[in-house]
Scaffold this active site. Structure first.
Site, PDB file in Angstrom:
ATOM      1  N   GLY A 212      -6.459   2.490   1.001  1.00  0.00           N
ATOM      2  CA  GLY A 212      -5.766   3.539   0.247  1.00  0.00           C
ATOM      3  C   GLY A 212      -5.436   3.050  -1.149  1.00  0.00           C
ATOM      4  O   GLY A 212      -5.976   2.035  -1.604  1.00  0.00           O
ATOM      5  N   ASN A 213      -4.588   3.755  -1.834  1.00  0.00           N
ATOM      6  CA  ASN A 213      -4.151   3.304  -3.156  1.00  0.00           C
ATOM      7  C   ASN A 213      -2.715   3.749  -3.402  1.00  0.00           C
ATOM      8  O   ASN A 213      -2.124   4.426  -2.565  1.00  0.00           O
ATOM      9  CB  ASN A 213      -5.108   3.799  -4.249  1.00  0.00           C
ATOM     10  CG  ASN A 213      -5.192   5.311  -4.272  1.00  0.00           C
ATOM     11  OD1 ASN A 213      -4.195   5.986  -4.527  1.00  0.00           O
ATOM     12  ND2 ASN A 213      -6.366   5.864  -3.979  1.00  0.00           N
ATOM     13  N   HIS A 214      -2.170   3.389  -4.550  1.00  0.00           N
ATOM     14  CA  HIS A 214      -0.743   3.617  -4.801  1.00  0.00           C
ATOM     15  C   HIS A 214      -0.415   4.998  -5.364  1.00  0.00           C
ATOM     16  O   HIS A 214       0.720   5.233  -5.769  1.00  0.00           O
ATOM     17  CB  HIS A 214      -0.203   2.566  -5.780  1.00  0.00           C
ATOM     18  CG  HIS A 214      -0.188   1.184  -5.210  1.00  0.00           C
ATOM     19  ND1 HIS A 214       0.547   0.863  -4.102  1.00  0.00           N
ATOM     20  CD2 HIS A 214      -0.834   0.045  -5.594  1.00  0.00           C
ATOM     21  CE1 HIS A 214       0.376  -0.422  -3.816  1.00  0.00           C
ATOM     22  NE2 HIS A 214      -0.472  -0.932  -4.708  1.00  0.00           N
ATOM     23  N   ALA A 215      -1.379   5.916  -5.429  1.00  0.00           N
ATOM     24  CA  ALA A 215      -1.086   7.243  -6.021  1.00  0.00           C
ATOM     25  C   ALA A 215       0.045   7.918  -5.241  1.00  0.00           C
ATOM     26  O   ALA A 215       0.086   7.859  -4.006  1.00  0.00           O
ATOM     27  CB  ALA A 215      -2.335   8.113  -5.990  1.00  0.00           C
ATOM     28  N   ALA A 280      -6.331  10.619  -6.681  1.00  0.00           N
ATOM     29  CA  ALA A 280      -6.939   9.292  -6.786  1.00  0.00           C
ATOM     30  C   ALA A 280      -7.780   9.117  -5.526  1.00  0.00           C
ATOM     31  O   ALA A 280      -7.305   8.595  -4.515  1.00  0.00           O
ATOM     32  CB  ALA A 280      -5.857   8.222  -6.888  1.00  0.00           C
TER      33      ALA A 280
END
Ligand code: CTP
Length: 402
Positions: A212-215, A280
């Site tokens: 995943g990512n930090h969005a 994102a």
């Protein structure tokens, strides 16, 4: 943005269970910039207290023809109240109040104000489903419409009687939308459909892990809110987030993975007027999801990744009349990369934000953006809240006359 700034709204509350929602209605009107005064029937006080309404409206609440203040009876001037208001909103309007209004009866202050008001009158009926369907109520509704009053529709769902059907008062936010529409008939995105992707995507590795990512979803949710405030209907396709939608004109389609987000976008893209890719989206996903949790062992571990669908590129390829806006989050060669994406993905505009700028990017409530149009003209904005960025973005998208 205060869509009701400078407006004076008189709220008339009659005695039905839906009256318990009126403090929220007052609050929403006030939040949108309206000055609100309340007049209520004596029986409405069984459902909601004048003190609550006086507190949220910051104005005295009236319910009788006279008020006895320190042995000094005062006449509550119904004519003045009616003249003060730009709009008289009666919500909830019970069966009894509707019938009294239709017949010109005048045995409480609310009815006297109604009969003497010169401003437009909006009526939000609320009653049980069989009462609402009864020919006498339907006739009263027709009569009131013929007087030029605007009858708002009723909602459908659970009723205080335990029955389910048509008769509920519209939700406060829906009523506010009618009021906002009335005072802002020329909202720039009225009748437009806007599609927004937001948040991160999670690509499953096994039942408990993902890439995943930090969005945070903040930018996409702020854009959705602004679009709805400008009159649009919004479809917001979002990956996992803690953000909440507030506006009823926003339909949230919650997804987890890039492929689900793509599915949702494909379903609606053809019918939208504006599409904004603020998500994102993970560029890669594991080539397969393990059925069982992967066990730790001593050696190194390698994940095989395959590309996900580029959702924005798909929208660019299949673009007809839509206005298409993308985002470019860059760490280096920012302008060059953004311009390359603008062209490659066949966009009408791109919003560049750089992770080099303090306070910009993921998870923070602020952003520093540069808006680049397809003709390469651009507008750089200072660091500001994501809400303000969203307003600036729509200001760039919506054509101006001058
Ligand atoms: N985007 C998308 N689907 C993807 C990847 C990106 O819709 N699979 C969209 C994003 O929502 C954003 C734009 O494409 O509006 C650019 O995303 P970004 O990650 O900056 O660029 P990429 O095209 O992924 O290229 P790179 O990661 O190499 O910078």
């Amino acid at each position: 943005m205060s869509l009701l700034s400078g407006t004076k709204i008189l709220l008339g509350i009659s005695g039905g269970i839906a009256a318990y929602k009126t403090p929220l209605l007052v609050r929403e009107l006030v939040k949108n910039g309206a000055e609100v005064r309340v007049v209520m029937t004596p029986s409405a006080k069984d459902f909601v207290t004048p003190l609550t309404l006086a507190t949220v409206s910051t104005n005295p609440v009236l319910s009788s023809f006279t008020s006895t203040d320190q042995d000094n009876p005062l006449w509550n001037d119904h004519v003045k109240l009616g003249l003060w208001a730009d709009l008289f909103l009666i919500a909830p309007a019970t069966s009894n109040t509707l019938s009294a209004m239709a017949q010109g009866r005048c045995n409480n202050l609310l009815l006297a104000v109604y009969l003497s008001a010169k401003c437009p009158v909006f009526i939000a009926p609320a009653m049980d489903l069989d009462m609402f369907a009864h020919p006498s109520n339907q006739k009263n509704i027709k009569t009131l419409s013929s007087f030029g009053n605007k009858l708002l529709p009723v909602g459908e769902g659970f009723l205080a009687s335990g029955l389910e059907g048509k008769g509920r008062m519209l939700e406060p936010q829906q009523i506010v939308n009618y009021v906002v529409d009335f005072f802002n008939p020329n909202l720039p995105l009225k009748d437009k459909l806007v599609l927004i992707t937001a948040g991160p995507t999670y690509e499953a590795i096994d039942p408990v892990r993902f890439i995943g990512n930090h969005a945070s979803g903040k930018m996409g949710f702020a854009l959705a809110e602004v679009a709805a405030n400008l009159g649009a209907k919004v479809i917001l396709v979002s990956g996992p987030t803690t953000e909440k939608i507030r506006h009823p004109q926003i339909e949230l389609k919650a997804v987890v993975s890039a492929s689900k987000m793509f599915e949702m976008v494909k379903e609606t893209y053809d019918s939208v007027d504006i599409a904004i890719a603020a998500a994102a989206v993970a560029d890669y996903k594991p080539d397969r999801k393990e059925e069982q949790k992967i066990k730790k062992n001593a050696g190194h571990m390698t994940l095989n990744l395959v590309p996900t669908q580029d959702i924005l590129a798909y929208m660019g390829t299949h673009k007809k009349a839509q206005y298409l806006l993308g985002f470019a989050l860059e760490t280096n060669n920012e302008l060059e990369n953004a311009l390359e994406k603008l062209e490659r993905k066949n966009l009408d505009g791109i919003v560049l934000n750089s992770l080099q700028d303090a306070g910009a990017g993921f998870s923070v409530p602020t952003n520093k953006i540069t808006f680049i149009h397809s003709d390469k003209s651009m507008h750089a904005f200072p660091l500001q809240s994501k809400d303000a960025c969203a307003e600036a973005i729509f200001d760039q998208i919506i054509p101006h006359d001058s």
